[in-house]
Every structure is written in C-alpha cells, then in structure tokens.
Scaffold this active site. Sequence first.
Site, short mmCIF file in Angstrom:
data_model
loop_
_atom_site.label_atom_id
_atom_site.label_comp_id
_atom_site.label_asym_id
_atom_site.label_seq_id
_atom_site.Cartn_x
_atom_site.Cartn_y
_atom_site.Cartn_z
N LEU A 187 0.84 -1.20 0.00
CA LEU A 187 0.00 0.00 0.00
C LEU A 187 0.87 1.25 0.00
O LEU A 187 1.80 1.37 0.81
CB LEU A 187 -0.90 0.01 1.24
CG LEU A 187 -2.21 -0.75 1.15
CD1 LEU A 187 -2.82 -0.91 2.54
CD2 LEU A 187 -3.18 -0.03 0.25
N ASP A 229 2.49 -4.10 5.43
CA ASP A 229 1.53 -3.71 4.40
C ASP A 229 1.94 -4.28 3.05
O ASP A 229 1.59 -3.75 2.00
CB ASP A 229 1.41 -2.18 4.32
CG ASP A 229 2.72 -1.51 3.93
OD1 ASP A 229 3.79 -2.11 4.19
OD2 ASP A 229 2.69 -0.40 3.37
#
Length: 570
Positions: A187, A229
Amino acid sequence: MEDQQPSAGHDAQRADGNISSHGRGFHEFLEGLPLPAWAVGETGGLMYANAAWTEFTGRGMDGQLGDGWLDSVLAEDRSALRHAYQRAISSRVPFTAEFQARRSDGQFRWLTCFGCPYAGPDGSLLGVLGMCMDLTERRQREEQLAFMATHDSLTGLPNRRMFDNALERVVQRARRGDGGMLLLLDLDNFKGYNDTLGHLEGDQALINFSLLLQRHLRAGDLLARIGGDEFAVLLERTTLDEAQEISERMRRAAAEEDFVSGARRHELGMSAGLVPVDGRLDVRALVDVADAAMYEAKETGRNRIVLRTDYEPGPTDRERMASRVRDALGHKRFMLYYQPVIRLADGRVAYFESLARMIDADGSLLMPGEFLTTIERLGLMPRLTRIVVAMLLQALVDHPSAVVSMNIAGGDLDDESLPRFVEQELRRRNIDPGRIAFEMSESCVVANLASARYWIKRLHPLGCRFVLDDFGAGLGLFGLLRELDFDQVKLDGSIVRELSANGESRQFVTAVRSLVESQGRTAVASWVETEGLLQGVRDAGFTLGQGYHLEMPGPDLGELIRVYGTCARV
C-alpha cells in the site's frame, strides 16, 4: 464378519455370564471409572457400558446393546471403528482409535478410544474392554494453531511461510515447462495513514485492502500477506498478458478505493513488481527481483506496476548487505546494548533485555532493523545467536548481579543444537541458568510451535526463563499460554498504545493483562514511550514496563546496574 452379527440379546446374555464368571468386581470396576467405559464382545457388539457412557450419549443401555451403540457414532466413522475392534480381536493386541460421537445435547464430540482384548479363565477370548476420552478442545486448539502457523492472524490470508512453499512448488513446475507470475505489492502512503489514525484503523485498512484484492483474482490464484503492508500474489498457469491485466485491475481498484475513517476519506493506492516464474531463478532470487521492481515503482511515482523480465542485474542493495553481514559474522563484529524492564512500583530493574548491534567494516553501528532481515533471509541466524550467547554469558560473568534476556528468532528455533550449546556454555562458565531468559515473539512461536516446545522443555528445567514477546499482535493465540510454559508475556506495543485511546480500549488492555495473569504469567507492558502511556500502564495494573520513556538501550551494563540496582528474577 459384519454380515453375520449375533443378536443384541445374545451378546447381552454372554455379557451377564462373563461378568458373573469374573465376579461382581467387573461391574464395579467399569462403573468406578470417571470416563466412558465399555465391554464389546468378540463379534463387535456392545455387551456392557458404564453410567459415564450412557450419560454421555443420553441413551439407555437397552437401546445400545449389540450394534445399537453405533447409532451414536458419526456414520462416516462407524466402519473404521468396527475394523479397529476386529483387528484387536483377531490379533489380540491393544488399539487406539479416534472417532466422533453424538453427545446427549446432540453435539458431535471427538473421542479417543483405548481398547484391550480380554480373555476368560480358560484363555478363550471374550471381547474387548476400553474407555474413551473427550479430546474435542485439544483438537480444536491444534487445528487453530496449525491454521495460525500458515495464515496471517489479521487478514486470514496465507502468510509468508505458506506462500514461500507454494512459490517453491511453482518454481519446480516451471522447470518442467509450466510456470506462472509473481506479483509483489504494498500500500502506498500506508505508514502515514497508520501513524495518523492509529493501529486499529490501520489494521482495518489492511483487512479492507485484502478483500479488495481477492475480488479481482481468479479461482486458484494465491494471495498472501507477507509483511506489514506487503502482499504477494502467485498467478499460476497464466500468460504475461493475463498477469498484467489482473495486476492492472487490482491497481485501478486500489487507486479508486476510498479508505474511510470517521468522516474522512483517504486514498492509498498500491505499487507492485511483476516477475515471470519461468524456472530460471529460485524462490529467494525471485522475491529479490520482484522486491526491487516494487521499490522502483515507488521511487518513480507510486501507484504503478513495474514488470521485470531481465534477470541479469548488477549487485543489488540486498546483495551488498548480504556481503556486509557475512563479513561481520566472520569477524564477529557485533556488540550488545541493554534495555531494562522496570518494576513500576519502585523504579528498580527486574532484568535487562539484550539487543544486538552490528559494527560495519567502517566502524559505524547498524541497528537490528538494518541487518536482521538479511541474516534471517540467508539462514545465518543461529550463527549470530552463538555470537550473542558468548557475549551475553561473558557479561553475566563480568556483572554477577545481572539478569539478562536475549531474543530467539525462528531460524534459531529450527536449530536443535542451539539449546545444547547454551546448556554447555552455562555449565562451562558456571553461570546460574536463572540469570538468563529467552524471548520469543508470538508469530515466531506459532510458526515453530514444536521447536519452541523443545527449547522450553530442554532449558526450562535447568532454571532458564522464557518470555513470550509481542503477545496479542494476532489476538487469536491465547491458547499459547496453556500450550507452552512461558514465565512472562510482553504485550505487543500496538495493544499497549490503546491505553491512550478511549475508555473501552483501556478496558480491553486491562482485560488482556488479566487474562495473561490468570494463566500464572507476569504481564509486561512494552513500548512505554510517553508519560501518559506510563500512567495508563500503571492504571491498567501492570507491574512491569519497558520502553524509551523509562530507559533507552545502552551499551554499558555496569552503569545501568549502578543506576537501577540489583536485578530480580525474570
């Protein structure tokens, strides 16, 4: 044999006769057992069962004689169970079988059945005696731990370990001409989102992101969470064009998704590296190439996918770091820093946690985050651990009042020679084993449960102590407190930080601490970084804390002992 069964009455009559021939003690023996117990005749029909069995099934004895008792057994298990009895009767050896049976409340429970053939005074076989134990909870714990060993506790996706195994299979298949594609992604801007809104919002964003990705994958594609992430996708039996199309769909969906927090909307997006799995590179090299492509996507503007088909790059940053790490290990250029775990009641030290630092060739000091990942990736963790053990034990010799812990990684747990090495060094240096503790992170223990159990079983009886670190990061693993004999449990910083949130969050942290202590363990609050958090930790009932607000790590153990006094036991 199954097609020619005597009647239930026949077995019941034989049961009465056999019981009488052995005396009234036969009945009394079975009835005196707290577990369900029974006698099965030589034909496999039930002759007698004690009150514990009839109470479990909720059915009277008359309806269970002969083959009637099988009505309580799960249909799929009946044939295997009958064959187990028949083998025991024909071979005259004890047996064990596991099956599911319906309890009086209608619920099917897992039972383990222990049976032993028995004979009359003349040596003739009369049947099988046995008893059952309910192991439903144990099986559920084992299934949960097995799942957690291969899946991410937050998103439920496969974890790094499971993904690497799957990628290895595809690499092997690719060498036979049937490959796929590897997509590594994470992300964009997630760190700022997480730091601004907090871990709970960050966790929810990761869950939503994983669900978004799954909507754009085909059946059979594998999506895994392999880092904070960072995610990986394994696209099997696909062309380059198909892989690019799937990757682009996911990128557009992530870019268009609004991650909502309260009344605010946030755009995150994703950057990714795409690499063909064609058999030329092994798993480690493939991940390195995909990782480099992903970081190129970030460095060239984010929210994009970089395709790498050229596998002839010059030395990467990872390769250069690998060389530096090997050089440091070869010359044992490491040192220890120490951070105290503080008794909150009087401010004195309970013990010190040792933290390794690497000394680079130019004399600069590298933090763990800069070199540990490389050491683990190269499989060199046990080599570093032996260096740390030697330094740590020498520190204990130099400072007789010190009690110190050290961290154990997954690579260490897989090396069964390490506990023996620790034991030998303790004896050689004549050091009290109670002065050293081993810290294992929750995720590491779950992924290496059997190895963690071996370490504890080997060193705990000597007096060495064990600390479960980062506890609660998964919030699904309280069974570890029952499975393994840890002395202390350090709550993960993401939980401790909730003490600065609302009242409901503070109650949650207090409840986690209470649960840990209800299992006979001492709870330690980590990441105590502010005065407000320190007060929250005290209000929540913690007796021990650790964090930068209490004391920064330092290299001079003697000075720390002078400031904080003599150590207690872990």
